[in-house]
Design a protein around this motif. Structure first.
Motif, PDB file in Angstrom:
ATOM      1  N   ARG A 269     -21.964  19.831 -30.629  1.00 24.40           N
ATOM      2  CA  ARG A 269     -21.432  20.802 -29.680  1.00 24.40           C
ATOM      3  C   ARG A 269     -22.552  21.407 -28.860  1.00 24.40           C
ATOM      4  NH1 ARG A 269     -19.301  24.419 -33.768  1.00 24.40           N
ATOM      5  NH2 ARG A 269     -17.465  24.689 -32.459  1.00 24.40           N
ATOM      6  N   SER A 270     -22.182  21.866 -27.681  1.00 28.19           N
ATOM      7  CA  SER A 270     -23.036  22.730 -26.867  1.00 28.19           C
ATOM      8  C   SER A 270     -22.362  24.094 -26.819  1.00 28.19           C
ATOM      9  CB  SER A 270     -23.189  22.173 -25.442  1.00 28.19           C
ATOM     10  OG  SER A 270     -23.773  20.889 -25.453  1.00 28.19           O
ATOM     11  N   PHE A 271     -23.154  25.163 -26.965  1.00 30.12           N
ATOM     12  CA  PHE A 271     -22.595  26.509 -27.016  1.00 30.12           C
ATOM     13  C   PHE A 271     -23.636  27.492 -26.514  1.00 30.12           C
ATOM     14  CE2 PHE A 271     -22.341  30.582 -29.190  1.00 30.12           C
ATOM     15  CZ  PHE A 271     -21.012  30.935 -29.053  1.00 30.12           C
ATOM     16  N   VAL A 272     -23.212  28.400 -25.647  1.00 34.96           N
ATOM     17  CA  VAL A 272     -24.087  29.483 -25.192  1.00 34.96           C
ATOM     18  C   VAL A 272     -23.268  30.766 -25.103  1.00 34.96           C
ATOM     19  CG1 VAL A 272     -25.639  30.352 -23.390  1.00 34.96           C
ATOM     20  CG2 VAL A 272     -25.502  27.886 -23.828  1.00 34.96           C
ATOM     21  N   ALA A 273     -23.806  31.848 -25.648  1.00 35.89           N
ATOM     22  CA  ALA A 273     -23.231  33.184 -25.495  1.00 35.89           C
ATOM     23  C   ALA A 273     -24.108  33.971 -24.534  1.00 35.89           C
ATOM     24  CB  ALA A 273     -23.151  33.896 -26.844  1.00 35.89           C
ATOM     25  N   GLU A 274     -23.492  34.650 -23.608  1.00 37.51           N
ATOM     26  CA  GLU A 274     -24.210  35.494 -22.653  1.00 37.51           C
ATOM     27  C   GLU A 274     -23.612  36.892 -22.655  1.00 37.51           C
ATOM     28  OE1 GLU A 274     -24.278  33.926 -18.708  1.00 37.51           O
ATOM     29  OE2 GLU A 274     -25.317  32.086 -19.267  1.00 37.51           O
ATOM     30  N   PRO A 275     -24.457  37.921 -22.560  1.00 39.74           N
ATOM     31  CA  PRO A 275     -25.920  37.927 -22.628  1.00 39.74           C
ATOM     32  C   PRO A 275     -26.379  37.828 -24.080  1.00 39.74           C
ATOM     33  CG  PRO A 275     -25.135  40.159 -22.386  1.00 39.74           C
ATOM     34  CD  PRO A 275     -23.914  39.284 -22.337  1.00 39.74           C
ATOM     35  N   LEU A 276     -27.677  37.996 -24.296  1.00 38.49           N
ATOM     36  CA  LEU A 276     -28.243  37.969 -25.643  1.00 38.49           C
ATOM     37  C   LEU A 276     -28.701  39.353 -26.101  1.00 38.49           C
ATOM     38  CD1 LEU A 276     -30.366  34.685 -25.403  1.00 38.49           C
ATOM     39  CD2 LEU A 276     -28.102  34.974 -26.424  1.00 38.49           C
ATOM     40  N   ARG A 277     -28.433  40.357 -25.281  1.00 34.51           N
ATOM     41  CA  ARG A 277     -28.777  41.728 -25.668  1.00 34.51           C
ATOM     42  C   ARG A 277     -27.558  42.621 -25.493  1.00 34.51           C
ATOM     43  NH1 ARG A 277     -33.071  46.150 -23.020  1.00 34.51           N
ATOM     44  NH2 ARG A 277     -32.574  47.787 -24.524  1.00 34.51           N
ATOM     45  N   PHE A 278     -27.319  43.482 -26.495  1.00 33.32           N
ATOM     46  CA  PHE A 278     -26.232  44.449 -26.455  1.00 33.32           C
ATOM     47  C   PHE A 278     -26.787  45.769 -26.978  1.00 33.32           C
ATOM     48  CE2 PHE A 278     -24.725  40.209 -27.168  1.00 33.32           C
ATOM     49  CZ  PHE A 278     -23.760  40.048 -26.169  1.00 33.32           C
ATOM     50  N   GLY A 279     -27.234  46.614 -26.056  1.00 30.91           N
ATOM     51  CA  GLY A 279     -27.876  47.856 -26.473  1.00 30.91           C
ATOM     52  C   GLY A 279     -29.153  47.564 -27.232  1.00 30.91           C
ATOM     53  N   ARG A 280     -29.167  47.898 -28.506  1.00 37.96           N
ATOM     54  CA  ARG A 280     -30.353  47.670 -29.333  1.00 37.96           C
ATOM     55  C   ARG A 280     -30.184  46.485 -30.296  1.00 37.96           C
ATOM     56  NH1 ARG A 280     -34.332  52.126 -29.974  1.00 37.96           N
ATOM     57  NH2 ARG A 280     -34.120  53.383 -28.100  1.00 37.96           N
ATOM     58  N   LEU A 281     -29.205  45.643 -30.018  1.00 37.49           N
ATOM     59  CA  LEU A 281     -29.007  44.408 -30.769  1.00 37.49           C
ATOM     60  C   LEU A 281     -29.406  43.225 -29.894  1.00 37.49           C
ATOM     61  CD1 LEU A 281     -27.811  42.634 -33.073  1.00 37.49           C
ATOM     62  CD2 LEU A 281     -25.589  42.876 -31.926  1.00 37.49           C
ATOM     63  N   PHE A 282     -30.273  42.358 -30.434  1.00 38.10           N
ATOM     64  CA  PHE A 282     -30.744  41.172 -29.718  1.00 38.10           C
ATOM     65  C   PHE A 282     -30.366  39.929 -30.524  1.00 38.10           C
ATOM     66  CE2 PHE A 282     -33.321  44.705 -28.453  1.00 38.10           C
ATOM     67  CZ  PHE A 282     -33.608  44.501 -27.111  1.00 38.10           C
ATOM     68  N   LEU A 283     -29.707  38.978 -29.885  1.00 35.35           N
ATOM     69  CA  LEU A 283     -29.374  37.716 -30.534  1.00 35.35           C
ATOM     70  C   LEU A 283     -30.490  36.708 -30.292  1.00 35.35           C
ATOM     71  CD1 LEU A 283     -25.600  37.308 -29.556  1.00 35.35           C
ATOM     72  CD2 LEU A 283     -26.575  38.462 -31.567  1.00 35.35           C
ATOM     73  N   ALA A 284     -30.756  35.886 -31.300  1.00 36.16           N
ATOM     74  CA  ALA A 284     -31.788  34.846 -31.183  1.00 36.16           C
ATOM     75  C   ALA A 284     -31.363  33.630 -31.989  1.00 36.16           C
ATOM     76  CB  ALA A 284     -33.144  35.361 -31.675  1.00 36.16           C
ATOM     77  N   GLY A 285     -31.786  32.453 -31.551  1.00 36.02           N
ATOM     78  CA  GLY A 285     -31.476  31.229 -32.263  1.00 36.02           C
ATOM     79  C   GLY A 285     -30.004  30.880 -32.206  1.00 36.02           C
ATOM     80  N   ASP A 286     -29.496  30.272 -33.287  1.00 36.86           N
ATOM     81  CA  ASP A 286     -28.124  29.777 -33.299  1.00 36.86           C
ATOM     82  C   ASP A 286     -27.086  30.878 -33.152  1.00 36.86           C
ATOM     83  OD1 ASP A 286     -29.221  27.306 -33.648  1.00 36.86           O
ATOM     84  OD2 ASP A 286     -28.415  26.937 -35.644  1.00 36.86           O
TER      85      ASP A 286
END
Length: 391
Positions: A269-286
Motif C-alpha cells: 500500500r501507499s499511504f500518507v496522512a497530512e499534516p504531520l503536526r497537530f499542536g504539540r503532537l508530531f507524527l513520524a515514520g509509519d
C-alpha cells in the motif's frame, strides 16, 4: 512525572529520536506497548540510504553497522532475458546504499539507550495522548499494573500505522491519501549464499521477484503473490522453483537453495496522512506514511522524519527557536511525496497488474528498456534509490 519530549513507539524512528535527543541533552521518555523480544524480533527492511547511515553515525550507533553492513554500489534490473546494472558509483558519485537489517538497527539502538541509562519503557499498556492541542500535553498509560501519567512539552508519535497517536487526532483535521495494490510480497529468509553480490529486481510474466540478502550467508527473497495468499500453499520447494523461473536460467543455475526459517506475506500500500503536526503532537515514520517496499524507502523515510524532528526539537531547547517546529510537517511531506512517487514508479515498473492488456505490457517493457538504455533515466533511478538529500 514530567519530561520534555514523550515518544510513543520504540521502533527505529522512536529509538533514533530518543538517542539523538539524549545526546543533545534534551530529556525524553520512550514508551512501547510490546516487550523487548517482540520489538527486536520484527523482520523488516534492510536497505539503508546514505543519509540514514550518516544519521546512525551521528547517533553513535553505527559501530556494528560499519563492521557488518554490506555497501552496495548498484542494483540489477532483470527482464526479458537480460540483466542491466544501475551503477550508483558512476551515476551518483560518493553515494551508495548499505544492506543492514532493520532488526539489527533496532537492537543497536536499544543497546545504546540501555548503555546511556535511559531504556525504553516496554509493555506500556493502554497509552493515551491527551491535551496536545494546548500548552501542557499528557500521556497516560499502565505499566506493571499501575496507572501512570507523564506530562511533557511535546509528543512524538512514532507508533506505526496502527498506533494510538494518529488515531487520537480529530478526523476532520486529517487528509488521508491511500492506494492499496492488488498484490502482495511473499518473503522468506534462508541461510543460503545470495545469488548475487547486489540486489536483483526481476520483472517476469508470472510476477515480480526480488533477490536480496541480510548477510553473505543469509538471503532475503521475495515473490509477487495474491494479497490473500495462503502460506500453506507455498512450501519451500514451490518457492524455489518460482524464484528460479522468474530470475532466469543464468542466475537460476547459481541459486543455492535451502529451508526457510522465516516466511511471511506483506500487503502492498501507499499511504500518507497530512499534516504531520497537530499542536504539540508530531507524527513520524509509519504513523504518518507507508510506501510499498519496492523502492526500499520505509525505514529511510522514517529516519528522514527523525532528522527533521530532532533538529527542530534541539533548536527549540538549545536556541529558543520555533521556526523548525513550524516547518517540520511541510519539510517532511515534500520528501515523503517524492519517495511515494519513486516507490509507486518502481512498483509499476516491475510488477504484473491484474487485468493488464498486451498494450500495457509493452509500455512496461518499453519503460524498462528506456531506463536500461538511457543514462539520464538510469541516473534518475539511482538518485532516488540512494536517497535524495535532506533540505
Amino acid at each position: 512525572m514530567h519530561t520534555q519530549v514523550a515518544i510513543i513507539g520504540a521502533g527505529p524512528a522512536g529509538l533514533l529520536l530518543s538517542q539523538l535527543l539524549d545526546l543533545a541533552g534534551v530529556d525524553c521518555v520512550l514508551l512501547e506497548r510490546r516487550d523487548r523480544d517482540y520489538v527486536e524480533g520484527r523482520i523488516r527492511a534492510g536497505v539503508l540510504e546514505q543519509g540514514t547511515v550518516d544519521l546512525l553515525r551521528a547517533a553513535q550507533v553505527a559501530d556494528r553497522l560499519e563492521r557488518e553492513g554490506l555497501v552496495h554500489d548498484g542494483i540489477e534490473l532483470a527482464f526479458e532475458g537480460r540483466r542491466h546494472r544501475i551503477d550508483f558509483a558512476d551515476l551518483t558519485p560518493g553515494k551508495a546504499v548499505t544492506v543492514y537489517g532493520q532488526t539489527e538497527v533496532t537492537k543497536d539502538l536499544i543497546n545504546a539507550r540501555i548503555a546511556r541509562g535511559n531504556p525504553p519503557v516496554f509493555e506500556a499498556e493502554d497509552v493515551e495522548v491527551l491535551d496536545f492541542d494546548g500548552e501542557r500535553p499528557r500521556v497516560r498509560y499502565r505499566h506493571n499494573g499501575a496507572a501512570k501519567e507523564l506530562s511533557c512539552d511535546f509528543i512524538a508519535g512514532c507508533d506505526g500505522f496502527h498506533g494510538v497517536c494518529r488515531a487520537s487526532v480529530p478526523q476532520d483535521s486529517l487528509r488521508i491519501f491511500e492506494r492499496v495494490y492488488p498484490f502482495a510480497w511473499l518473503g522468506i529468509l534462508t541461510r543460503t549464499k545470495p545469488v548475487s553480490d547486489e540486489l536483483i529486481y526481476c520483472r517476469h510474466d508470472n510476477g515480480f521477484a526480488l533477490f536480496s540478502m541480510r548477510s553473505p550467508q543469509v538471503s532475503r527473497l521475495y515473490l509477487q503473490v495474491r494479497p490473500d495468499e495462503d502460506l500453506n500453499e507455498w512450501p519451500d520447494d514451490r518457492i524455489w522453483e518460482e524464484l528460479k523461473l522468474r530470475v532466469g536460467p543464468e542466475a537460476a543455475a547459481a541459486l543455492e537453495t535451502g529451508p526457510s526459517f522465516e516466511k511471511s506475506v506483506t500487503p502492498m500500500r501507499s499511504f500518507v496522512a497530512e499534516p504531520l503536526r497537530f499542536g504539540r503532537l508530531f507524527l513520524a515514520g509509519d504513523a504518518g506514511h507507508i510506501v510499498p517496499p519496492t523502492g526500499a524507502k520505509g525505514l529511510n523515510l522514517a529516519a528522514a522524519d527523525i532528522h527533521y524532528l530532532s533538529e527542530a526539537l534541539v533548536a527549540f531547547y538549545k536556541e529558543n527557536r520555533q521556526d523548525l517546529l513550524d516547518t517540520y510537517s511541510d519539510k517532511c511531506l515534500r520528501r515523503i511525496w517524492k519517495a511515494e512517487r519513486f516507490s509507486w514508479w518502481m512498483t509499476s515498473l516491475m510488477h504484473r497488474f491484474p487485468g493488464r492488456n498486451p498494450f500495457d505490457d509493452r509500455i512496461q517493457l518499453a519503460e524498462l528498456m528506456y531506463v536500461a538504455d538511457s543514462r539520464t533515466a538510469s541516473t534518475a533511478l539511482a538518485e532516488n534509490y540512494v536517497g535524495l538529500p535532506y533540505e
